[in-house]
Design an enzyme around this catalytic site. Sequence first.
Site, PDB file in Angstrom:
ATOM      1  NE  ARG A  98      34.375  -1.222 -35.404  1.00 54.29           N
ATOM      2  CZ  ARG A  98      35.627  -0.932 -35.069  1.00 54.29           C
ATOM      3  NH1 ARG A  98      36.610  -1.742 -35.406  1.00 54.29           N
ATOM      4  NH2 ARG A  98      35.904   0.156 -34.389  1.00 54.29           N
ATOM      5  CD  GLU A 169      39.994   4.305 -38.906  1.00 51.82           C
ATOM      6  OE1 GLU A 169      38.947   4.086 -38.290  1.00 51.82           O
ATOM      7  OE2 GLU A 169      41.093   3.896 -38.512  1.00 51.82           O
TER       8      GLU A 169
END
Length: 482
Positions: A98, A169
């Site tokens: 991430r 997402e």
Amino acid sequence: MKNKRLEADELEVQRQEVLKQWSTGAGVNLEEAVTYHKAMPAEKVFAAKLAKAKAEGATLAQPRGGTTLLQEQIDLLQYLQDEGGADFLPTTIDSLNRQNRYQEAEKVIEDSKKAGHSLRNGFPAVNYGVVACRRIIESVNLPCQVRHGTPDARLLAEITLAGGFTDFEGGGISNNIPYAKNVSLEETISNWQYVDRLVGLYEEQGVRINREPFGPLTGTLVPPCISHSVGVIEALLAAEQGVKNISLGYGQCGNLIQDIAAVRSLTELGEEYLAKFKYKGMMLTSVFHQWMGGFPQDESQAFGVISWGAVAAALAKATKVIVKTPHEALGIPSKEGIAAGIKATKQIINMVRNQALLNSEELEREKEGIKVETRAIVDKILELGDGDIAVGTVRGFQAGILDIPFAPSRYNAGKILPVRDAQGAVRFLDHGNLPFDKEVIEFHQERIAERGRIEGRDPSFQMVIDDIYSIGKGRLVAIGSV
Ligand code: 5AD
């Protein structure tokens, strides 16, 4: 930076650089990936299954979950499919991917292999690359989504979409303000224009990829108009880049009427603004997140929270519900724990779904209120951007016209304070610089004052703190309720 479709040459220049960020980028071949997607059976395509659920008024359940080791990820997803009865599957990305820290993620994979089990939460998809992602996709019979909170998800999108995932997402606001401290909105909106353009390229070649802005934001006491404004803006940004399938999300607040009103108004608002800008052929669906704030430690109490979320999702007819687990307050859930959350949720949905729609004056009022507030914010942002939603978003956050409670980002004004009213609906104790008219502000003040009278205390910051912990301690409204 503007809300304008990326030109092919602009994208290509960025693409060459993005695909070099880690060795696995070399494994991406868009043309071949399109062929791969086209051979996929419809039941594994997220947008197709969502469209069917939307038409039937069904609510489908999706868990979260990710592990360091590929085989463990496959075992987990097979278990959630076969034993948990999931309708959709996740692959949740690890924290190092991430943050684009691939070198460190590589070491975690090596150490996990040596240890014989996953040492971290989340699947480092970039490190594994396209072929490994396809092994996951081919090991299950359900649509799979990439879940994460990555400010710069360009390489992650390249690899996982080429790897066969059909839903991605995140968004330029929703993956920045709640997740990062020092990353500018210009930077993340631009990163996400790339992701959306990539999805647009797949769409143009007949491959449906669903996009899902992250609805719950900071997860606790987020008033519906705040998350709705972010959802509408991210839908407009995505549509401009050629995205056609979008799920708009909302995190449960806990008051049933407010939660139903929020879900029902969300897609209506999205459709309203997409039509205003003449985007055609859009499919919008809704995602309801079971309570994203603090949970009770006790498993039975946690099942209560999970079940109440399931009731709201089913009565609101959300297209998808993302489920929590009874281990939420304790740490990382086991696969059995995740499956338990799905099963409790599906039991409720199946009992509730045939019951009459809940309609009342109060519900209509709540729905209309959310719409008035959201339009006030989004319209002011459009005005600040001289009609450009990307420019307006940057200026709007600076001015606190859009403000997310409890967010770490220094690009967020952080002036608003939410608190529950006597019935547990989330209201504005302080609306900061949100562009509301007198009527809206007074409505919130009256509702909060009513709670103050019942509890015999003045509404204050202490009440906000109490509300942050209340569900974890066993009730919706901190002290005293009607
Ligand atoms: N499996 C399933 N859910 C998880 N979460 C975090 N780690 C896992 C996991 N390994 C959930 C928690 C968290 C949310 C973002 O994801 O509920 O709040």
